[in-house]
Design a protein around this motif. Structure first.
Motif, PDB file in Angstrom:
ATOM      1  N   VAL A  94      -0.373 -37.231   2.409  1.00 20.84           N
ATOM      2  CA  VAL A  94       0.347 -35.987   2.141  1.00 20.84           C
ATOM      3  C   VAL A  94       1.678 -35.959   2.876  1.00 20.84           C
ATOM      4  CG1 VAL A  94       0.327 -33.509   2.666  1.00 20.84           C
ATOM      5  CG2 VAL A  94      -1.655 -34.579   1.556  1.00 20.84           C
ATOM      6  N   TYR A 102       3.355 -27.963   1.043  1.00 20.99           N
ATOM      7  CA  TYR A 102       2.551 -27.838   2.250  1.00 20.99           C
ATOM      8  C   TYR A 102       2.928 -26.565   3.009  1.00 20.99           C
ATOM      9  CZ  TYR A 102       0.389 -28.893   6.731  1.00 20.99           C
ATOM     10  OH  TYR A 102      -0.380 -28.818   7.875  1.00 20.99           O
ATOM     11  N   THR A 123      -5.043 -33.246   5.497  1.00 26.65           N
ATOM     12  CA  THR A 123      -4.846 -32.286   4.417  1.00 26.65           C
ATOM     13  C   THR A 123      -4.964 -32.993   3.067  1.00 26.65           C
ATOM     14  OG1 THR A 123      -3.359 -30.956   5.781  1.00 26.65           O
ATOM     15  CG2 THR A 123      -3.253 -30.612   3.400  1.00 26.65           C
ATOM     16  N   ALA A 130       6.300 -33.383   5.776  1.00 26.56           N
ATOM     17  CA  ALA A 130       5.475 -32.580   4.882  1.00 26.56           C
ATOM     18  C   ALA A 130       6.269 -32.187   3.640  1.00 26.56           C
ATOM     19  CB  ALA A 130       4.990 -31.329   5.607  1.00 26.56           C
TER      20      ALA A 130
END
Length: 317
Positions: free
Chosen positions: A224, A183, A195, A179
């Protein structure tokens, strides 16, 4: 006899027409199946077919840049196979390691560099980093265009190195889903599948100019959870390497400045950790070194020679 000559020698021969139509339709159908229909796909098909048939010079140009088109298509198709379906996403552990290695002491707290710059952002840096981050595509493509007209061999090597580094990065994406910093800032340490992309600190650039440039770009992101390695940080390394190799003089100062600017921008805008940037730099170095090793194999040399001949007008097009 005339039909055979037309088939083999005409610029608009039937074989080329059938082949380009088949590739175009096949690409469109596969894209609709995997990622859904987008007008970008029709634009790509239009550009490719127009340049392929308008002249021999434009045909050689688009065939050369097909190496980059293949990269773009592969990147787009990653949406159909999210990396979080294959391995656990690293969120909290990456954040903790970033803070341990690069933590900034600020008012009695230890912050990640991303958190520090989010608190201490300025309009000047917002604009500067936005412009630097916009260069990650135009600069490599502009340099590739220069090499295409100046040195076909270097163009092919640069293009293949670019795609090779990306493929290495894609492997890491799936082996180590990660991530980005924004995030954690938005969602904490909980994993949330599907997401949506986020402009993060680059939103300040959009707000400053009253536009939605980065919002439009990041709404089309492939994944993402593909923050490590930062391929944004890899690309300028490749450009600097081939710039030095081709002895471009003062232009290399510009390339080097862009490289440092993109590295800083990635962290400043909370799109990447320092760890992601270092991983991107490492990926670029490994890609460059391994590509040079591949150049020692006769079969690979023949492939490069064939590509050079195809775009240099020495092969039948």
């Amino acid at each position: 006899m005339q039909q055979e000559l037309l088939l083999n020698n005409s610029f608009y021969n039937i074989r080329n027409i059938y082949l380009t139509v088949a590739i175009s339709v096949g690409y469109l159908l596969l894209s609709v199946l995997l990622v859904g229909f987008k007008t970008d796909q029709l634009v790509l098909i239009f550009i490719f077919n127009t340049l392929f048939f308008i002249s021999r010079g434009t045909r050689r140009f688009i065939l050369g840049f097909s190496i980059f088109i293949v990269y773009w298509i592969l990147f787009d198709y990653m949406k159909a196979f999210p990396n979080y379906l294959f391995n656990q996403v690293h969120i909290g552990d990456l954040y903790t390691l970033e803070k341990e290695l690069f933590g900034v002491h600020y008012h009695g707290l230890i912050l990640t560099p991303n958190e520090y710059w989010k608190i201490n952002s300025t309009a000047f840096l917002d604009v500067l980093t936005g412009f630097f981050y916009l260069m990650w595509v135009p600069v490599p493509l502009a340099f590739a265009t220069y090499l295409f007209f100046k040195n076909k061999e270097q163009f092919v090597q640069f293009s293949l190195t670019f795609v090779w580094v990306n493929l290495l990065g894609f492997v890491v994406y799936y082996a180590f889903p990660a991530a980005p910093p924004w995030y954690v800032q938005e969602h904490g340490f909980e994993f949330i599948a599907k997401t949506a992309g986020n402009t993060a600190g680059l939103a300040r650039f959009d707000h400053y100019f009253g536009i939605t440039l980065f919002q439009g770009i990041y709404s089309k992101g492939s994944n993402v959870f593909a923050a490590m390695p930062s391929l944004h940080s890899s690309y300028p390394v490749i450009v600097v390497y081939y710039g030095l190799k081709n002895r471009l003089g003062k232009i290399n100062i510009f390339f080097f400045t862009v490289m440092l600017g993109i590295w800083f921008s990635a962290v400043y805008t909370s799109h990447h950790y320092m760890l992601d940037v270092l991983a991107g730099i490492t990926c670029a170095f490994l890609g460059i070194v391994s590509f040079r090793r591949l150049m020692h194999y006769a079969r690979f040399k023949r492939l490069i020679t064939s590509l050079i001949r195809a775009i240099d007008g020495k092969a039948q097009l």
